[in-house]
Design a protein around this motif. Structure first.
Motif, short mmCIF file in Angstrom:
data_model
loop_
_atom_site.label_atom_id
_atom_site.label_comp_id
_atom_site.label_asym_id
_atom_site.label_seq_id
_atom_site.Cartn_x
_atom_site.Cartn_y
_atom_site.Cartn_z
N SER A 79 0.50 -0.99 -11.74
CA SER A 79 1.35 -1.20 -12.91
C SER A 79 2.04 -2.57 -12.90
N ILE A 80 1.94 -3.30 -11.79
CA ILE A 80 2.56 -4.62 -11.73
C ILE A 80 1.60 -5.70 -12.22
N CYS A 81 0.38 -5.74 -11.64
CA CYS A 81 -0.58 -6.79 -12.01
C CYS A 81 -1.58 -6.32 -13.06
N LYS A 82 -1.59 -5.00 -13.38
CA LYS A 82 -2.50 -4.42 -14.37
C LYS A 82 -3.96 -4.51 -13.94
N GLY A 83 -4.22 -4.69 -12.66
CA GLY A 83 -5.58 -4.72 -12.15
C GLY A 83 -5.84 -3.53 -11.26
N TYR A 84 -7.11 -3.39 -10.80
CA TYR A 84 -7.44 -2.29 -9.89
C TYR A 84 -6.72 -2.50 -8.56
N PHE A 85 -6.40 -1.35 -7.90
CA PHE A 85 -5.70 -1.42 -6.62
C PHE A 85 -6.49 -2.24 -5.60
N ILE A 86 -5.80 -3.16 -4.94
CA ILE A 86 -6.33 -3.87 -3.78
C ILE A 86 -5.35 -3.64 -2.65
N ASP A 87 -5.83 -3.08 -1.54
CA ASP A 87 -4.96 -2.66 -0.44
C ASP A 87 -3.89 -1.71 -0.98
N ALA A 88 -4.33 -0.61 -1.58
CA ALA A 88 -3.41 0.35 -2.22
C ALA A 88 -2.30 0.74 -1.26
N THR A 89 -1.05 0.59 -1.72
CA THR A 89 0.12 0.84 -0.88
C THR A 89 1.08 1.75 -1.64
N THR A 90 1.53 2.83 -0.98
CA THR A 90 2.34 3.85 -1.63
C THR A 90 3.76 3.83 -1.09
N ILE A 91 4.74 3.97 -1.98
CA ILE A 91 6.14 4.10 -1.59
C ILE A 91 6.38 5.54 -1.16
N THR A 92 6.87 5.73 0.05
CA THR A 92 7.02 7.09 0.58
C THR A 92 8.13 7.87 -0.11
N GLU A 93 9.07 7.19 -0.76
CA GLU A 93 10.19 7.89 -1.40
C GLU A 93 9.77 8.56 -2.70
N CYS A 94 8.89 7.93 -3.48
CA CYS A 94 8.53 8.47 -4.80
C CYS A 94 7.03 8.62 -5.00
N LEU A 95 6.21 8.15 -4.03
CA LEU A 95 4.75 8.28 -4.03
C LEU A 95 4.09 7.51 -5.16
N HIS A 96 4.72 6.45 -5.65
CA HIS A 96 4.06 5.55 -6.60
C HIS A 96 3.30 4.49 -5.81
N THR A 97 2.14 4.10 -6.33
CA THR A 97 1.21 3.23 -5.60
C THR A 97 1.00 1.93 -6.35
N PHE A 98 0.88 0.84 -5.57
CA PHE A 98 0.67 -0.49 -6.12
C PHE A 98 -0.24 -1.27 -5.18
N CYS A 99 -0.68 -2.45 -5.62
CA CYS A 99 -1.35 -3.36 -4.70
C CYS A 99 -0.34 -3.78 -3.63
N LYS A 100 -0.82 -3.99 -2.41
CA LYS A 100 0.10 -4.35 -1.34
C LYS A 100 0.81 -5.67 -1.64
N SER A 101 0.06 -6.67 -2.06
CA SER A 101 0.69 -7.97 -2.33
C SER A 101 1.69 -7.88 -3.47
N CYS A 102 1.41 -7.02 -4.47
CA CYS A 102 2.31 -6.89 -5.61
C CYS A 102 3.64 -6.26 -5.21
N ILE A 103 3.59 -5.17 -4.44
CA ILE A 103 4.83 -4.47 -4.11
C ILE A 103 5.64 -5.25 -3.08
N VAL A 104 4.97 -5.95 -2.17
CA VAL A 104 5.71 -6.77 -1.20
C VAL A 104 6.42 -7.90 -1.92
N ARG A 105 5.75 -8.55 -2.86
CA ARG A 105 6.39 -9.62 -3.63
C ARG A 105 7.55 -9.08 -4.47
N HIS A 106 7.39 -7.87 -5.01
CA HIS A 106 8.46 -7.27 -5.81
C HIS A 106 9.70 -7.01 -4.96
N PHE A 107 9.52 -6.60 -3.71
CA PHE A 107 10.65 -6.28 -2.84
C PHE A 107 11.38 -7.53 -2.34
#
Length: 291
Positions: A79-107
């Motif tokens: 939902s961040i880059c609107k592309g297919y998951f690359i290195d799919a990474t899930t937040i353990t608190e809410c179980l939402h998944t993003f690309c690893k690079s996208c969620i690390v940059r967001h944090f």
């Protein structure tokens, strides 16, 4: 044409007349035989019960349903880059998944989930994310050539910069030993013990004429207790691109802090009133230095 028509109707009438002349017992026996025949036909022909033409039961094994990729796309897109998951990474608190690079940059600038806005972690949201290798395998199987394209892009990225291309991690076999099985622990990121103070930097405003400055993106910082207020000011100046004429005032509680004071001394001197959820809260304001 008339005789044949009348002749075709004579048989039902004769059949009805013969039935009316038969005895009641024979009628009962014929009814029973007809019911038994219908039950045998229903048992021998499952298709009659379930309305199938070929008389065979439908099952998941017998039929394969072709699914359009568009039906699965919402479940394999970041939902961040609107592309297919690359290195799919899930937040353990809410179980939402993003690309690893996208969620690390967001944090880098937020500690909340970009999808549901839940607080992932007060100071270190990266602690609460995990790679989802099963989901990534599914994405690579669904999207044709996605894995090959991603590997090629990564190879070209490192080659263009003269860097060594990282090799894929190969799981190491666990040695078998006699006796009680030992618990094998993977590599765990640990905070260095010298980084013992977590601070929260809260902006309290700037007076007129301070000039343009960038807002601080990362307000949660973990540092050594030996760091001084002077170090904190340098951090703020660098991250906010402050003009040298701009003065930075840092306050803890009701106390205006001096450059030489260390964070550990401040925490001990002011006490728990300066701490919020385990964080040393520092407020900073910007003013124009007098000429």
């Amino acid at each position: 044409g008339a005789p044949s028509c009348s002749g075709s109707r004579s048989h039902p009438f004769e059949f009805e007349r013969s039935r009316s002349e038969s005895s009641g017992d024979e009628d009962d026996e014929e009814d029973d035989e007809e019911e038994e025949m219908e039950e045998e036909e229903m048992e021998g022909d499952p298709g009659a019960r379930f309305g199938t033409d070929d008389g065979e039961l439908d099952s998941d094994d017998d039929r394969e349903r072709m699914i359009n990729l568009a039906e699965l796309t919402p479940y394999i897109l970041c939902s961040i880059c609107k592309g297919y998951f690359i290195d799919a990474t899930t937040i353990t608190e809410c179980l939402h998944t993003f690309c690893k690079s996208c969620i690390v940059r967001h944090f880098y600038y937020s500690n909340r989930c970009p999808k549901c806005n839940i607080v992932v972690h007060q100071t270190q949201p990266l602690y609460n994310i995990r790679l989802d290798r099963q989901l990534q395998d599914i994405v690579y199987k669904l999207v044709v050539n996605l894995e090959e394209r991603e590997k090629k892009q990564m190879h070209d990225f490192y080659k263009e910069r003269g860097l060594e291309v990282p090799k894929p991690a190969v799981p190491q076999p666990v040695p078998v030993s006699r006796g009680r099985p030992r618990k094998v622990l993977g590599s765990v990121f640990r905070i260095p013990p010298e980084l013992d103070i977590s601070i929260l930097l809260e902006f309290i405003g700037a007076n007129e004429g301070t000039g343009n400055f960038k807002p601080l993106e990362k307000k949660f910082v973990r540092v050594s207790g030996e760091a001084t207020i002077g170090h904190v000011e340098k951090f703020l100046r660098r991250k906010m691109d402050l003009d040298p004429a701009c003065q930075v005032d840092i306050i803890c509680g009701d106390h205006l802090l001096e450059h030489y004071q260390t964070l550990r001394e401040i925490r001990q001197a002011i006490g728990e009133s300066a701490v919020q959820d385990g964080l040393l809260v520092l407020h900073y304001g910007l003013v124009v230095s007098p000429l």
